[in-house]
Design a protein around this motif. Structure first.
Motif, PDB file in Angstrom:
ATOM      1  N   THR A 112      -3.969   1.910  -7.040  1.00 43.32           N
ATOM      2  CA  THR A 112      -3.778   3.389  -6.376  1.00 43.32           C
ATOM      3  C   THR A 112      -5.427   3.936  -6.496  1.00 43.32           C
ATOM      4  OG1 THR A 112      -3.304   4.149  -8.366  1.00 43.32           O
ATOM      5  CG2 THR A 112      -1.475   3.710  -6.912  1.00 43.32           C
ATOM      6  N   LEU A 127      -7.039   3.993  -3.153  1.00 42.49           N
ATOM      7  CA  LEU A 127      -6.263   4.799  -2.029  1.00 42.49           C
ATOM      8  C   LEU A 127      -6.937   6.173  -1.796  1.00 42.49           C
ATOM      9  CD1 LEU A 127      -2.626   3.590  -2.582  1.00 42.49           C
ATOM     10  CD2 LEU A 127      -4.201   2.466  -0.955  1.00 42.49           C
ATOM     11  N   ARG A 177       1.069   4.361  -2.863  1.00 43.86           N
ATOM     12  CA  ARG A 177       1.003   5.807  -2.359  1.00 43.86           C
ATOM     13  C   ARG A 177       2.300   6.498  -2.852  1.00 43.86           C
ATOM     14  NH1 ARG A 177      -3.171   6.837   0.972  1.00 43.86           N
ATOM     15  NH2 ARG A 177      -3.853   4.868   2.178  1.00 43.86           N
ATOM     16  N   GLU A 223       0.883  -1.175   0.283  1.00 47.84           N
ATOM     17  CA  GLU A 223      -0.033   0.039  -0.182  1.00 47.84           C
ATOM     18  C   GLU A 223       1.098   1.233  -0.179  1.00 47.84           C
ATOM     19  OE1 GLU A 223      -3.179   2.277   2.785  1.00 47.84           O
ATOM     20  OE2 GLU A 223      -2.974   0.342   3.010  1.00 47.84           O
ATOM     21  N   GLN A 224       1.765   1.140   0.787  1.00 48.08           N
ATOM     22  CA  GLN A 224       2.606   2.269   0.943  1.00 48.08           C
ATOM     23  C   GLN A 224       3.559   2.561  -0.457  1.00 48.08           C
ATOM     24  OE1 GLN A 224       2.647   4.657   3.016  1.00 48.08           O
ATOM     25  NE2 GLN A 224       4.358   5.966   2.185  1.00 48.08           N
TER      26      GLN A 224
END
Length: 134
Positions: A131, A134, A58, A54-55
């Motif tokens: 993405t 997110l 981002r 996830e990071q």
């Protein structure tokens, strides 16, 4: 109190066989402990794989917004995954809305599960994040 008395009676009736009971209990405790430790390792690996992927997604989106370069975004995501001990698997670009899909994986470090073929899929953790979510 009744349980303690019953255990004493069982110990006396076995004629000193309580050592066998202690050994059986120790083996059961050891098996449960190994299962707990391996299960915790699999859970930690699953959680960290999700967090790192996830990071990375981002960071890729941020880099694209800053540089307007898909190559820089992909390299940033790949570097972040590798820095955190993951294997960078996939980077795909969705042309509609310019979003990315990123996939990373890692194998859990276990003591016993790695030797059992039943747990092979459980040990290998792979996460794919887009993405656009997110």
């Amino acid at each position: 109190m009744r349980i303690v008395t019953t255990l004493k009676e069982i110990g006396k009736s076995e004629g000193g066989g309580s050592l066998g009971t202690v050994i059986i209990l120790a083996v059961i405790f050891a098996v449960v402990a190994v299962i707990f430790i391996d299960g915790a390792s699999v859970y930690y690996t699953w959680q960290s794989t999700n967090d790192v992927t996830e990071q990375a997604a981002r960071l890729a989106a941020f880099e694209y917004n800053e540089t307007r370069s898909d190559v820089v975004a992909e390299n940033t995501a790949a570097d972040y995954c590798k820095e955190n001990g993951m294997v960078f698997l996939e980077f795909s670009i969705n042309p509609y809305g310019h979003t990315y899909s990123i996939a990373c994986s890692r194998d859990a470090k276990t003591y016993v599960f790695k030797y059992l073929p039943v747990f092979k899929d459980l040990i290998h953790q792979e996460t794919k994040i887009s993405t656009e979510n997110l």
